[in-house]
Design a protein around this motif. Structure first.
Motif, PDB file in Angstrom:
ATOM      1  N   LEU A 165      22.150  10.533  31.466  1.00 22.90           N
ATOM      2  CA  LEU A 165      21.283  10.082  32.557  1.00 22.90           C
ATOM      3  C   LEU A 165      19.865  10.611  32.408  1.00 22.90           C
ATOM      4  CD1 LEU A 165      23.641  10.320  35.650  1.00 22.90           C
ATOM      5  CD2 LEU A 165      22.905   8.290  34.412  1.00 22.90           C
ATOM      6  N   LEU A 166      19.733  11.865  31.987  1.00 21.59           N
ATOM      7  CA  LEU A 166      18.385  12.424  31.810  1.00 21.59           C
ATOM      8  C   LEU A 166      17.655  11.784  30.644  1.00 21.59           C
ATOM      9  CD1 LEU A 166      19.000  16.201  32.542  1.00 21.59           C
ATOM     10  CD2 LEU A 166      17.903  14.496  34.000  1.00 21.59           C
ATOM     11  N   GLN A 167      18.386  11.399  29.618  1.00 22.39           N
ATOM     12  CA  GLN A 167      17.749  10.742  28.483  1.00 22.39           C
ATOM     13  C   GLN A 167      17.398   9.292  28.787  1.00 22.39           C
ATOM     14  OE1 GLN A 167      20.870  11.472  25.661  1.00 22.39           O
ATOM     15  NE2 GLN A 167      19.777  13.180  24.710  1.00 22.39           N
ATOM     16  N   GLN A 168      18.045   8.706  29.789  1.00 20.31           N
ATOM     17  CA  GLN A 168      17.722   7.337  30.191  1.00 20.31           C
ATOM     18  C   GLN A 168      16.447   7.272  31.025  1.00 20.31           C
ATOM     19  OE1 GLN A 168      21.047   5.845  32.385  1.00 20.31           O
ATOM     20  NE2 GLN A 168      22.385   5.729  30.597  1.00 20.31           N
ATOM     21  N   THR A 169      16.050   8.402  31.584  1.00 24.80           N
ATOM     22  CA  THR A 169      14.924   8.437  32.519  1.00 24.80           C
ATOM     23  C   THR A 169      13.638   7.827  31.961  1.00 24.80           C
ATOM     24  OG1 THR A 169      15.902  10.315  33.665  1.00 24.80           O
ATOM     25  CG2 THR A 169      13.549   9.980  33.956  1.00 24.80           C
ATOM     26  N   PRO A 170      13.196   8.177  30.746  1.00 26.17           N
ATOM     27  CA  PRO A 170      11.937   7.563  30.263  1.00 26.17           C
ATOM     28  C   PRO A 170      12.029   6.047  30.074  1.00 26.17           C
ATOM     29  CG  PRO A 170      12.559   9.429  28.884  1.00 26.17           C
ATOM     30  CD  PRO A 170      13.674   9.201  29.822  1.00 26.17           C
ATOM     31  N   GLN A 171      13.189   5.571  29.599  1.00 23.03           N
ATOM     32  CA  GLN A 171      13.333   4.130  29.415  1.00 23.03           C
ATOM     33  C   GLN A 171      13.335   3.397  30.749  1.00 23.03           C
ATOM     34  OE1 GLN A 171      15.464   6.337  27.847  1.00 23.03           O
ATOM     35  NE2 GLN A 171      15.291   5.918  25.686  1.00 23.03           N
ATOM     36  N   ILE A 172      13.993   3.970  31.744  1.00 19.54           N
ATOM     37  CA  ILE A 172      14.011   3.355  33.077  1.00 19.54           C
ATOM     38  C   ILE A 172      12.607   3.377  33.670  1.00 19.54           C
ATOM     39  CG2 ILE A 172      14.897   3.614  35.428  1.00 19.54           C
ATOM     40  CD1 ILE A 172      16.909   2.468  33.389  1.00 19.54           C
ATOM     41  N   GLY A 173      11.879   4.477  33.456  1.00 17.81           N
ATOM     42  CA  GLY A 173      10.501   4.558  33.923  1.00 17.81           C
ATOM     43  C   GLY A 173       9.635   3.476  33.298  1.00 17.81           C
ATOM     44  N   LEU A 174       9.858   3.194  32.019  1.00 14.75           N
ATOM     45  CA  LEU A 174       9.099   2.141  31.343  1.00 14.75           C
ATOM     46  C   LEU A 174       9.432   0.764  31.912  1.00 14.75           C
ATOM     47  CD1 LEU A 174       7.075   1.529  29.097  1.00 14.75           C
ATOM     48  CD2 LEU A 174       9.013   1.274  27.555  1.00 14.75           C
ATOM     49  N   VAL A 175      10.703   0.518  32.178  1.00 12.74           N
ATOM     50  CA  VAL A 175      11.098  -0.769  32.771  1.00 12.74           C
ATOM     51  C   VAL A 175      10.482  -0.920  34.162  1.00 12.74           C
ATOM     52  CG1 VAL A 175      13.058  -2.112  33.610  1.00 12.74           C
ATOM     53  CG2 VAL A 175      13.198  -0.985  31.402  1.00 12.74           C
ATOM     54  N   LEU A 176      10.485   0.158  34.944  1.00 16.43           N
ATOM     55  CA  LEU A 176       9.872   0.106  36.276  1.00 16.43           C
ATOM     56  C   LEU A 176       8.361  -0.094  36.185  1.00 16.43           C
ATOM     57  CD1 LEU A 176      11.872   2.937  38.074  1.00 16.43           C
ATOM     58  CD2 LEU A 176      12.114   0.479  38.390  1.00 16.43           C
ATOM     59  N   LEU A 177       7.737   0.487  35.174  1.00 17.31           N
ATOM     60  CA  LEU A 177       6.303   0.304  34.966  1.00 17.31           C
ATOM     61  C   LEU A 177       5.987  -1.150  34.605  1.00 17.31           C
ATOM     62  CD1 LEU A 177       3.699   2.002  34.968  1.00 17.31           C
ATOM     63  CD2 LEU A 177       3.997   2.259  32.502  1.00 17.31           C
ATOM     64  N   VAL A 178       6.817  -1.755  33.779  1.00 16.26           N
ATOM     65  CA  VAL A 178       6.642  -3.171  33.448  1.00 16.26           C
ATOM     66  C   VAL A 178       6.803  -4.023  34.696  1.00 16.26           C
ATOM     67  CG1 VAL A 178       7.705  -5.109  32.209  1.00 16.26           C
ATOM     68  CG2 VAL A 178       7.269  -2.961  31.023  1.00 16.26           C
ATOM     69  N   MET A 179       7.790  -3.667  35.539  1.00 18.08           N
ATOM     70  CA  MET A 179       7.990  -4.411  36.784  1.00 18.08           C
ATOM     71  C   MET A 179       6.749  -4.320  37.666  1.00 18.08           C
ATOM     72  SD  MET A 179      10.615  -3.753  39.912  1.00 18.08           S
ATOM     73  CE  MET A 179       9.583  -2.470  40.576  1.00 18.08           C
ATOM     74  N   GLN A 180       6.188  -3.132  37.796  1.00 13.46           N
ATOM     75  CA  GLN A 180       4.985  -2.987  38.614  1.00 13.46           C
ATOM     76  C   GLN A 180       3.793  -3.699  37.983  1.00 13.46           C
ATOM     77  OE1 GLN A 180       4.752   1.309  39.585  1.00 13.46           O
ATOM     78  NE2 GLN A 180       4.824   0.491  41.671  1.00 13.46           N
ATOM     79  N   GLY A 181       3.727  -3.727  36.662  1.00 13.90           N
ATOM     80  CA  GLY A 181       2.673  -4.479  35.991  1.00 13.90           C
ATOM     81  C   GLY A 181       2.756  -5.971  36.307  1.00 13.90           C
ATOM     82  N   ILE A 182       3.971  -6.500  36.375  1.00 12.06           N
ATOM     83  CA  ILE A 182       4.164  -7.906  36.732  1.00 12.06           C
ATOM     84  C   ILE A 182       3.707  -8.152  38.169  1.00 12.06           C
ATOM     85  CG2 ILE A 182       5.950  -9.642  37.188  1.00 12.06           C
ATOM     86  CD1 ILE A 182       7.405  -8.495  34.719  1.00 12.06           C
ATOM     87  N   LEU A 183       4.042  -7.210  39.062  1.00 17.37           N
ATOM     88  CA  LEU A 183       3.603  -7.353  40.457  1.00 17.37           C
ATOM     89  C   LEU A 183       2.077  -7.345  40.562  1.00 17.37           C
ATOM     90  CD1 LEU A 183       6.174  -5.018  42.259  1.00 17.37           C
ATOM     91  CD2 LEU A 183       6.157  -7.514  42.183  1.00 17.37           C
TER      92      LEU A 183
END
Length: 183
Positions: free
Chosen positions: A118-136
């Motif tokens: 779960l801790l190693q997934q954190t940066p990848q999830i952060g990147l996906v959330l950043l892409v989502m906010q970029g789309i918004l």
């Protein structure tokens, strides 16, 4: 260019095999988790707390898209996005599009994310959330809104920080029960 020979003695296969498989989730549990996430998104906050609040609906959608993609598809993510758009009284469909994009990214990176903790997934999830906010932001810019401050993107950081907690809490009921006959 030379080929590297992989030393198989250094690979710890038990590290990846020992991960618990999650039991299939019931539909009511998926819908309840999405309803709770929407409730947390709908809580009214003021100023800075509103800026750093993560998108809980996006986190729950990512969890189900990564761990049990058969339970949550783009159509349900689109409906949750429409609910967010109605709540925000913004452009109808921009959260829906962003949530569909994160479901798509989750389906692409699903296998890769499953081998990490779960801790190693954190940066990848952060990147996906950043892409989502970029789309918004792009959709808002196309509709004539001004470019938001850099603080707008803090929600991606807090979402990545909340990812292990949300993922752990959602997976508790799905953990296999220990068998009393096991030695």
């Amino acid at each position: 260019m030379s080929l590297k020979i992989i030393d198989e003695s250094r690979i710890n296969a038990n590290k990846y095999i020992s991960r618990d498989m999650l039991a299939p989730a019931k539909l009511w549990y998926v819908l309840l988790s999405l309803a709770v996430a929407l409730f947390f998104n709908f809580i009214p906050f003021q100023s800075y707390a509103l800026t750093i609040r993560p998108d809980f609906a996006a986190l729950v959608i990512l969890f189900w898209s990564i761990n049990q993609p058969q339970r949550l598809g783009m159509s349900l993510a689109f409906c949750i996005g429409l609910m967010m758009d109605v709540h925000n009284a913004g452009i109808l469909g921009h959260h829906a599009l962003a949530y569909c994009v994160i479901v798509y990214f989750a389906s692409i990176f699903r296998r890769r994310l499953k081998i990490f903790s779960l801790l190693q997934q954190t940066p990848q999830i952060g990147l996906v959330l950043l892409v989502m906010q970029g789309i918004l932001v792009l959709i808002a810019l196309f509709s004539g809104s001004a470019l938001p401050d850099w603080q707008f993107f803090l929600a991606s950081l807090t979402g990545a920080i909340f990812w292990p907690v949300v993922s752990f809490l959602l997976s508790i009921p799905l953990k296999p029960k220990s068998d009393s006959d096991d030695l």
